[in-house]
Design an enzyme around this catalytic site. Structure first.
Site, PDB file in Angstrom:
ATOM      1  N   GLU A  73     -19.451 -23.035  10.476  1.00 25.06           N
ATOM      2  CA  GLU A  73     -19.642 -23.736  11.863  1.00 25.06           C
ATOM      3  C   GLU A  73     -19.558 -25.307  12.037  1.00 25.06           C
ATOM      4  O   GLU A  73     -20.227 -25.802  11.033  1.00 25.06           O
ATOM      5  CB  GLU A  73     -20.816 -23.464  12.630  1.00 25.06           C
ATOM      6  CG  GLU A  73     -21.040 -23.585  13.951  1.00 25.06           C
ATOM      7  CD  GLU A  73     -22.521 -22.914  14.538  1.00 25.06           C
ATOM      8  OE1 GLU A  73     -23.068 -22.029  13.717  1.00 25.06           O
ATOM      9  OE2 GLU A  73     -22.843 -23.405  15.558  1.00 25.06           O
ATOM     10  N   GLY A 104     -27.376 -20.727  20.277  1.00 22.68           N
ATOM     11  CA  GLY A 104     -28.406 -20.977  20.913  1.00 22.68           C
ATOM     12  C   GLY A 104     -28.857 -22.590  20.943  1.00 22.68           C
ATOM     13  O   GLY A 104     -28.319 -23.247  20.170  1.00 22.68           O
ATOM     14  N   LYS A 146     -28.547 -23.714   8.078  1.00 22.77           N
ATOM     15  CA  LYS A 146     -27.827 -25.271   8.336  1.00 22.77           C
ATOM     16  C   LYS A 146     -27.656 -25.898   6.756  1.00 22.77           C
ATOM     17  O   LYS A 146     -28.511 -25.479   6.037  1.00 22.77           O
ATOM     18  CB  LYS A 146     -29.072 -26.018   8.872  1.00 22.77           C
ATOM     19  CG  LYS A 146     -29.221 -25.408  10.342  1.00 22.77           C
ATOM     20  CD  LYS A 146     -28.058 -25.767  11.235  1.00 22.77           C
ATOM     21  CE  LYS A 146     -28.424 -25.515  12.707  1.00 22.77           C
ATOM     22  NZ  LYS A 146     -27.518 -25.787  13.802  1.00 22.77           N
ATOM     23  N   SER A 176     -30.933 -18.572  13.254  1.00 23.00           N
ATOM     24  CA  SER A 176     -30.643 -19.965  12.765  1.00 23.00           C
ATOM     25  C   SER A 176     -31.749 -20.629  11.969  1.00 23.00           C
ATOM     26  O   SER A 176     -32.708 -20.626  12.627  1.00 23.00           O
ATOM     27  CB  SER A 176     -30.086 -20.829  13.776  1.00 23.00           C
ATOM     28  OG  SER A 176     -29.885 -22.192  13.361  1.00 23.00           O
ATOM     29  N   ASP A 219     -23.824 -23.787   9.149  1.00 19.86           N
ATOM     30  CA  ASP A 219     -23.615 -24.666  10.240  1.00 19.86           C
ATOM     31  C   ASP A 219     -23.830 -25.773   9.677  1.00 19.86           C
ATOM     32  O   ASP A 219     -24.998 -26.381   9.188  1.00 19.86           O
ATOM     33  CB  ASP A 219     -24.304 -24.077  11.451  1.00 19.86           C
ATOM     34  CG  ASP A 219     -24.275 -24.908  12.722  1.00 19.86           C
ATOM     35  OD1 ASP A 219     -23.359 -25.839  12.519  1.00 19.86           O
ATOM     36  OD2 ASP A 219     -25.036 -24.885  13.495  1.00 19.86           O
ATOM     37  N   ASP A 263     -18.309 -25.086  17.422  1.00 21.44           N
ATOM     38  CA  ASP A 263     -19.298 -25.332  18.357  1.00 21.44           C
ATOM     39  C   ASP A 263     -19.138 -26.526  19.124  1.00 21.44           C
ATOM     40  O   ASP A 263     -19.040 -26.575  20.102  1.00 21.44           O
ATOM     41  CB  ASP A 263     -20.950 -25.286  17.426  1.00 21.44           C
ATOM     42  CG  ASP A 263     -22.025 -25.657  18.396  1.00 21.44           C
ATOM     43  OD1 ASP A 263     -22.082 -25.798  19.313  1.00 21.44           O
ATOM     44  OD2 ASP A 263     -23.200 -25.493  17.725  1.00 21.44           O
ATOM     45  N   LYS A 271     -21.779 -21.704  23.981  1.00 18.90           N
ATOM     46  CA  LYS A 271     -23.120 -22.148  24.417  1.00 18.90           C
ATOM     47  C   LYS A 271     -22.913 -22.356  25.699  1.00 18.90           C
ATOM     48  O   LYS A 271     -22.121 -23.358  26.201  1.00 18.90           O
ATOM     49  CB  LYS A 271     -23.650 -23.417  23.553  1.00 18.90           C
ATOM     50  CG  LYS A 271     -24.096 -22.935  22.257  1.00 18.90           C
ATOM     51  CD  LYS A 271     -24.678 -24.233  21.553  1.00 18.90           C
ATOM     52  CE  LYS A 271     -25.048 -23.959  20.227  1.00 18.90           C
ATOM     53  NZ  LYS A 271     -25.524 -25.291  19.508  1.00 18.90           N
ATOM     54  N   LYS A 281     -27.912 -17.427   9.460  1.00 21.31           N
ATOM     55  CA  LYS A 281     -27.122 -18.625   9.572  1.00 21.31           C
ATOM     56  C   LYS A 281     -28.122 -19.809   8.968  1.00 21.31           C
ATOM     57  O   LYS A 281     -29.151 -20.045   9.153  1.00 21.31           O
ATOM     58  CB  LYS A 281     -26.838 -18.916  10.901  1.00 21.31           C
ATOM     59  CG  LYS A 281     -26.556 -20.664  11.333  1.00 21.31           C
ATOM     60  CD  LYS A 281     -25.808 -20.582  12.583  1.00 21.31           C
ATOM     61  CE  LYS A 281     -26.324 -22.021  13.244  1.00 21.31           C
ATOM     62  NZ  LYS A 281     -25.726 -21.941  14.806  1.00 21.31           N
TER      63      LYS A 281
HETATM   64  O1  OSB Z   1     -25.722 -26.298  16.273  1.00 21.09           O
HETATM   65  O2  OSB Z   1     -26.233 -24.143  16.730  1.00 21.09           O
HETATM   66  C1  OSB Z   1     -26.464 -25.314  16.753  1.00 21.09           C
HETATM   67  C2  OSB Z   1     -30.229 -25.798  17.935  1.00 21.09           C
HETATM   68  C3  OSB Z   1     -30.069 -26.957  18.337  1.00 21.09           C
HETATM   69  C4  OSB Z   1     -28.914 -27.330  18.436  1.00 21.09           C
HETATM   70  C5  OSB Z   1     -27.630 -27.023  17.672  1.00 21.09           C
HETATM   71  C6  OSB Z   1     -27.773 -26.027  16.992  1.00 21.09           C
HETATM   72  C7  OSB Z   1     -29.087 -25.381  17.203  1.00 21.09           C
HETATM   73  C8  OSB Z   1     -29.189 -23.978  16.351  1.00 21.09           C
HETATM   74  C9  OSB Z   1     -30.391 -23.382  16.789  1.00 21.09           C
HETATM   75  O3  OSB Z   1     -28.706 -23.817  15.155  1.00 21.09           O
HETATM   76  C10 OSB Z   1     -29.848 -21.994  17.462  1.00 21.09           C
HETATM   77  C11 OSB Z   1     -31.134 -21.194  18.363  1.00 21.09           C
HETATM   78  O4  OSB Z   1     -31.427 -21.564  19.370  1.00 21.09           O
HETATM   79  O5  OSB Z   1     -31.331 -20.287  17.631  1.00 21.09           O
HETATM   80 MG    MG Z   2     -23.923 -25.182  15.762  1.00 19.67          MG
END
Ligand code: OSB
Ligand code: MG
Length: 377
Positions: free
Chosen positions: A222, A299, A172, A144, A197, A247, A271, A170
């Site tokens: 996402e 994650g 953001k 991510s 995402d 999510d 998660k 992925k």
């Molecule tokens: O939306 O998936 C998410 C990290 C913190 C809070 C929300 C998200 C995330 C990530 C990181 O996208 C995922 C990771 O731990 O690799």
């Molecule tokens: Mg997410």
């Protein structure tokens, strides 16, 4: 399938909670903010069968969900830990039931349950993966990537992770940092496995913009809309060719069933923290598998504790898409376990040791601890 054989009961003698501050290798920016330090709560269950470890994945501020560190700390010490100690002896499968009268606070419940589960499985000499129903000894690793200064910087970041061997990228996105960023990555790297995402940054009024993403052949988008926008997600899903994945909205197996019934998503991110524990996560996996809905493991910038457990969960058969189960060094230069997860040929290994299968590095744990509290029976 549900857990094949329940874990042993343990007598709970106490819980030690610590707030840790782990510096990140680089700032992590999402539509809801930028983090440079991971604040996390580590749980140690003290039992007659030995210690067990868990992790409460709340962030420092309630930006991803309503949960946050100080709220988690308070509810754990004031209500949840006392309720568990009051019960005394229990199997890990009973933790959720004991905590059920307390509304919400799922990340806290998940962290406490994992610590009890780890203690019970260690006392029996069983691995978490085997207990949960893992079918693989390693899982493909996705990464991510936060929002960067500009699309060129994003392309550089993606290039680095692809060179390391990550199996899926992925990125953001947020309003104003969506189409151009995605286009830049697609143009630079061709047909890589790519998804985006939004962390709830859009509304249905943005449907035209989001439909522009359709031309990039993304694996999924996402959580474009708010946590409680199940109906709007269903409307948006009918508008987009890109599969909608949820999510934040999926806070329980019930929420997952509702989302599927409404057509709000065709893929689900699981998660354990967000849904109240690894056992609820398995229940969501099972219902999605029965419904033919692909799932993948999300994650929360986990330490080596949650990272090990996520690898085990990701090895269940319904996890057919690569998860955000990256190597420890994607976020940290120093972890709190003695053998942090590493990337091998685009995969991370499912630990085979007892319980979560990793050992705590007590010196690192102490070095990162900023607060500590122990409750005993
Ligand atoms: O939306 O998936 C998410 C990290 C913190 C809070 C929300 C998200 C995330 C990530 C990181 O996208 C995922 C990771 O731990 O690799
Ligand atoms: Mg997410």
């Amino acid at each position: 399938m549900p857990i094949a054989s329940p874990a042993a009961s343990v007598a709970l003698e106490g819980f030690e909670l610590r707030v840790l501050h782990l510096p990140l290798v680089s700032p992590f920016t999402t539509s809801f903010g930028t983090e440079t330090v991971r604040e996390v709560i580590v749980v140690r269950a003290l039992t007659d069968g030995g210690d067990g470890w868990g992790e409460i994945v709340t962030g420092a501020s309630p930006l991803y969900s309503s949960e946050y560190t100080q709220g988690a700390w308070d509810v754990a010490l004031r209500f949840l830990v006392p309720a568990l100690l009051e019960r005394g002896t229990m199997a890990p499968e009973a933790v959720a039931e004991v905590l059920a009268p307390f509304v919400g606070h799922r990340m806290v419940k998940a962290g406490l349950e994992l610590a009890v589960l780890d203690a019970a499985l260690r006392s029996e000499g069983r691995a978490l993966g085997e207990y949960l129903g893992s079918m693989r000894d390693r899982v493909p690793s996705g990464v991510s990537i936060g929002i960067q200064r500009d699309p060129a910087a994003l392309v550089d970041a993606v290039d680095g992770y692809l060179a390391e061997g990550y199996a899926r990228i992925k990125i953001k996105i947020k309003p104003g940092r969506d189409i151009a960023d995605t286009a830049a990555v697609r143009e630079a790297f061709g047909t890589i496995a790519l998804q985006v995402d939004a962390n709830s940054a859009y509304t249905l009024a943005d449907a035209d913009t989001l439909a522009e993403l359709d031309r990039f052949d993304l694996l999924l988008i996402e959580q474009p809309l708010q946590e409680d926008d199940l109906v709007d997600h269903a409307t948006l899903a009918r508008r987009l060719r890109t599969p909608v994945c949820l999510d934040e909205s999926i806070v329980s197996a019930k929420a997952a069933a509702d989302a599927l019934a409404l057509g709000s998503a065709s893929i689900i991110n699981i998660k354990a923290g967000r849904v109240g524990g690894y056992l609820e996560a398995v229940a969501i996996h099972d219902l999605c598998r029965d419904a033919g809905i692909p799932v993948w493991c999300g994650g929360m910038l986990e330490t080596g504790i949650g990272r090990a457990a996520n690898a085990a969960l990701s090895a269940l058969p319904g996890f057919t898409l690569p998860g955000d189960v990256s190597a420890s060094n994607r976020f940290y230069t120093r972890d709190i376990v003695t053998e942090p997860a590493i990337l091998e040929d685009g995969h991370v290994r499912v630990p085979t040791g007892h319980g979560i299968g990793v050992e705590i590095d007590p010196v690192a744990l102490d070095d990162f601890t900023v607060a500590r509290e122990t409750l005993t029976r």
